[in-house]
Scaffold this motif. Structure first.
Motif, PDB file in Angstrom:
ATOM      1  N   LEU A 110      17.988  14.324   0.351  1.00 32.89           N
ATOM      2  CA  LEU A 110      17.428  15.671   0.363  1.00 32.89           C
ATOM      3  C   LEU A 110      16.285  15.815  -0.633  1.00 32.89           C
ATOM      4  CD1 LEU A 110      20.591  17.894   0.861  1.00 32.89           C
ATOM      5  CD2 LEU A 110      19.109  16.787   2.550  1.00 32.89           C
ATOM      6  N   TRP A 111      16.341  15.084  -1.744  1.00 29.97           N
ATOM      7  CA  TRP A 111      15.223  15.062  -2.690  1.00 29.97           C
ATOM      8  C   TRP A 111      13.968  14.564  -1.986  1.00 29.97           C
ATOM      9  CZ3 TRP A 111      12.824  10.396  -3.978  1.00 29.97           C
ATOM     10  CH2 TRP A 111      11.811  10.489  -4.951  1.00 29.97           C
ATOM     11  N   ALA A 112      14.084  13.485  -1.217  1.00 26.44           N
ATOM     12  CA  ALA A 112      12.927  12.923  -0.515  1.00 26.44           C
ATOM     13  C   ALA A 112      12.431  13.878   0.567  1.00 26.44           C
ATOM     14  CB  ALA A 112      13.290  11.570   0.095  1.00 26.44           C
ATOM     15  N   THR A 113      13.356  14.477   1.308  1.00 27.93           N
ATOM     16  CA  THR A 113      12.966  15.417   2.362  1.00 27.93           C
ATOM     17  C   THR A 113      12.212  16.599   1.771  1.00 27.93           C
ATOM     18  OG1 THR A 113      14.982  14.796   3.555  1.00 27.93           O
ATOM     19  CG2 THR A 113      13.816  16.732   4.335  1.00 27.93           C
ATOM     20  N   ASN A 114      12.642  17.060   0.616  1.00 30.33           N
ATOM     21  CA  ASN A 114      11.977  18.191  -0.036  1.00 30.33           C
ATOM     22  C   ASN A 114      10.539  17.856  -0.411  1.00 30.33           C
ATOM     23  OD1 ASN A 114      12.222  20.926  -1.252  1.00 30.33           O
ATOM     24  ND2 ASN A 114      11.832  19.812  -3.160  1.00 30.33           N
ATOM     25  N   LEU A 115      10.249  16.573  -0.611  1.00 33.46           N
ATOM     26  CA  LEU A 115       8.881  16.140  -0.921  1.00 33.46           C
ATOM     27  C   LEU A 115       8.035  15.982   0.341  1.00 33.46           C
ATOM     28  CD1 LEU A 115       9.471  13.412  -3.673  1.00 33.46           C
ATOM     29  CD2 LEU A 115       8.810  15.804  -3.984  1.00 33.46           C
ATOM     30  N   GLY A 116       8.622  16.265   1.502  1.00 34.61           N
ATOM     31  CA  GLY A 116       7.887  16.109   2.753  1.00 34.61           C
ATOM     32  C   GLY A 116       8.020  14.736   3.363  1.00 34.61           C
ATOM     33  N   ALA A 117       9.000  13.953   2.913  1.00 32.87           N
ATOM     34  CA  ALA A 117       9.229  12.620   3.471  1.00 32.87           C
ATOM     35  C   ALA A 117      10.012  12.757   4.772  1.00 32.87           C
ATOM     36  CB  ALA A 117       9.975  11.744   2.467  1.00 32.87           C
ATOM     37  N   LEU A 118       9.293  12.983   5.862  1.00 28.90           N
ATOM     38  CA  LEU A 118       9.959  13.163   7.143  1.00 28.90           C
ATOM     39  C   LEU A 118      10.464  11.842   7.704  1.00 28.90           C
ATOM     40  CD1 LEU A 118       7.614  15.762   8.886  1.00 28.90           C
ATOM     41  CD2 LEU A 118       9.771  16.160   7.676  1.00 28.90           C
ATOM     42  N   GLU A 119       9.654  10.794   7.597  1.00 25.86           N
ATOM     43  CA  GLU A 119      10.038   9.502   8.159  1.00 25.86           C
ATOM     44  C   GLU A 119      10.538   8.572   7.058  1.00 25.86           C
ATOM     45  OE1 GLU A 119       7.360   7.590  10.786  1.00 25.86           O
ATOM     46  OE2 GLU A 119       6.895   9.403  11.932  1.00 25.86           O
ATOM     47  N   LEU A 120      11.646   7.891   7.348  1.00 22.74           N
ATOM     48  CA  LEU A 120      12.273   6.952   6.423  1.00 22.74           C
ATOM     49  C   LEU A 120      12.210   5.558   7.038  1.00 22.74           C
ATOM     50  CD1 LEU A 120      15.494   9.077   5.809  1.00 22.74           C
ATOM     51  CD2 LEU A 120      13.355   9.181   4.510  1.00 22.74           C
ATOM     52  N   HIS A 121      11.534   4.650   6.347  1.00 29.34           N
ATOM     53  CA  HIS A 121      11.377   3.288   6.858  1.00 29.34           C
ATOM     54  C   HIS A 121      11.953   2.305   5.837  1.00 29.34           C
ATOM     55  CE1 HIS A 121       8.274   4.180  10.106  1.00 29.34           C
ATOM     56  NE2 HIS A 121       8.435   5.348   9.493  1.00 29.34           N
ATOM     57  N   VAL A 122      12.601   1.257   6.335  1.00 30.38           N
ATOM     58  CA  VAL A 122      13.212   0.255   5.458  1.00 30.38           C
ATOM     59  C   VAL A 122      12.961  -1.149   6.027  1.00 30.38           C
ATOM     60  CG1 VAL A 122      15.011   1.703   4.428  1.00 30.38           C
ATOM     61  CG2 VAL A 122      15.424   0.612   6.647  1.00 30.38           C
ATOM     62  N   PRO A 123      13.007  -2.168   5.166  1.00 31.48           N
ATOM     63  CA  PRO A 123      12.804  -3.544   5.630  1.00 31.48           C
ATOM     64  C   PRO A 123      14.086  -4.130   6.219  1.00 31.48           C
ATOM     65  CG  PRO A 123      13.150  -3.538   3.265  1.00 31.48           C
ATOM     66  CD  PRO A 123      13.168  -2.090   3.697  1.00 31.48           C
TER      67      PRO A 123
END
Length: 298
Positions: A110-123
């Motif tokens: 939720l911290w990341a979403t609040n920053l506008g991080a809509l897409e989450l990508h991982v290796p």
């Protein structure tokens, strides 16, 4: 607490971590009116299914602070002023070492979403890029074909993988294509990449009218590009259940194979966040079960 500048701000506590959530009424997807509050709610609902796929992996965030029609940028490094309770991982990139966030819990999500991080990508690796624990096949439709043809290629790839003793799980990309994920016992990165390249070549050799395994755009018309390069340690893939930033809010949606086999129209593979959150079962519940981890053929 709300302020005159942001009357929608709210403070919440999650697992002992205090979060200030701001601009909750900000419209992130103007075409549909979908807001930041809706994004936070979606991620809170799917967190139990999403978080296990993010654990131990350095996250790359595609951020849209003002919404999908505004500025967008990739964020890999730990932002200044980040809370000290975040889990991080030091990762060496071609341009140096970065401290990246690991989305280890709901508070971080939720911290990341609040920053506008809509897409989450991982290796395709955890902790160390030298060992991969999954194989990803990215199916990208070229001009003149749709997700329907991607489904056909996915089923063909499933047969080849099964013959090699490997189990694949499908998901939509959340855009036009599709991803297949094969969980692996820890495998040298080069071996995983080489196997993916050979698999793409086999599909192209057996189905040249449907499949292309080279990146040149001139080759893609009427075919599905099987992108094996996602298995480079430097590449990342949209996580299952990640939002995607089209004009309408999309989701990289895990599927059952029966759902995929039944697809006759591309629209059948378009899911809203609300539809995904309400799905009764998790099609990818078995992905992280060690019994399903494969070993690449020698």
């Amino acid at each position: 607490m709300p302020t005159a500048a942001d009357p929608t701000a709210a403070v919440t506590e999650i697992d002992g971590h205090r979060l200030r959530l701001t601009h909750l009424d900000r419209v992130l997807y103007p075409e549909t009116g979908w807001t930041k509050a809706a994004a936070l709610r979606y991620y809170a609902l799917v967190a139990p299914r999403l978080l296990p796929h993010l654990a131990g992996r350095p996250a790359s965030f595609l951020r849209f602070p003002a919404g999908v029609d505004g500025q967008r940028f990739w964020a890999k490094h730990l932002p200044g002023g980040s809370p000290d309770w975040l889990t991080t991982l030091h990762v060496t990139h071609s341009d140096g070492e970065l401290e990246q966030v690991v989305v280890a819990d709901l508070a971080t999500l939720l911290w990341a979403t609040n920053l506008g991080a809509l897409e989450l990508h991982v290796p395709q690796w955890r902790q160390t890029p030298e060992e991969h624990d999954r194989l990803v096949i990215d199916l990208d439709p070229g001009p003149g074909v749709t997700a329907v043809e991607c489904c056909a290629v996915a089923l063909l790839a499933r047969e080849l993988l099964h013959a090699d003793g490997l189990t694949a799980w499908p998901k939509t990309s959340g855009a036009k294509g599709m991803h297949l994920l094969v969980p692996l016992r820890p495998t040298p990165a080069r071996a995983a990449s080489d196997y993916a390249r050979r698999l793409a070549g086999r599909l192209r050799a057996e189905h040249p009218g449907l499949v292309v395994d080279r990146m040149e755009k001139r080759l893609r018309a009427g075919r599905v590009f099987v992108d094996w390069s996602q298995n480079s340690s430097a590449k990342t893939t949209a996580a299952p259940y990640s939002l995607r930033a089209g004009q309408a809010p999309g989701v990289s949606t895990p599927l059952e194979w029966a759902e995929l086999a039944a697809v006759r129209r591309a629209e059948q593979l378009v899911f809203t966040p609300e539809q995904v959150a309400e799905r009764g079962t998790d099609p990818w519940a078995g992905v992280l079960d060690v019994a399903n981890w494969g070993v690449l053929p020698g």
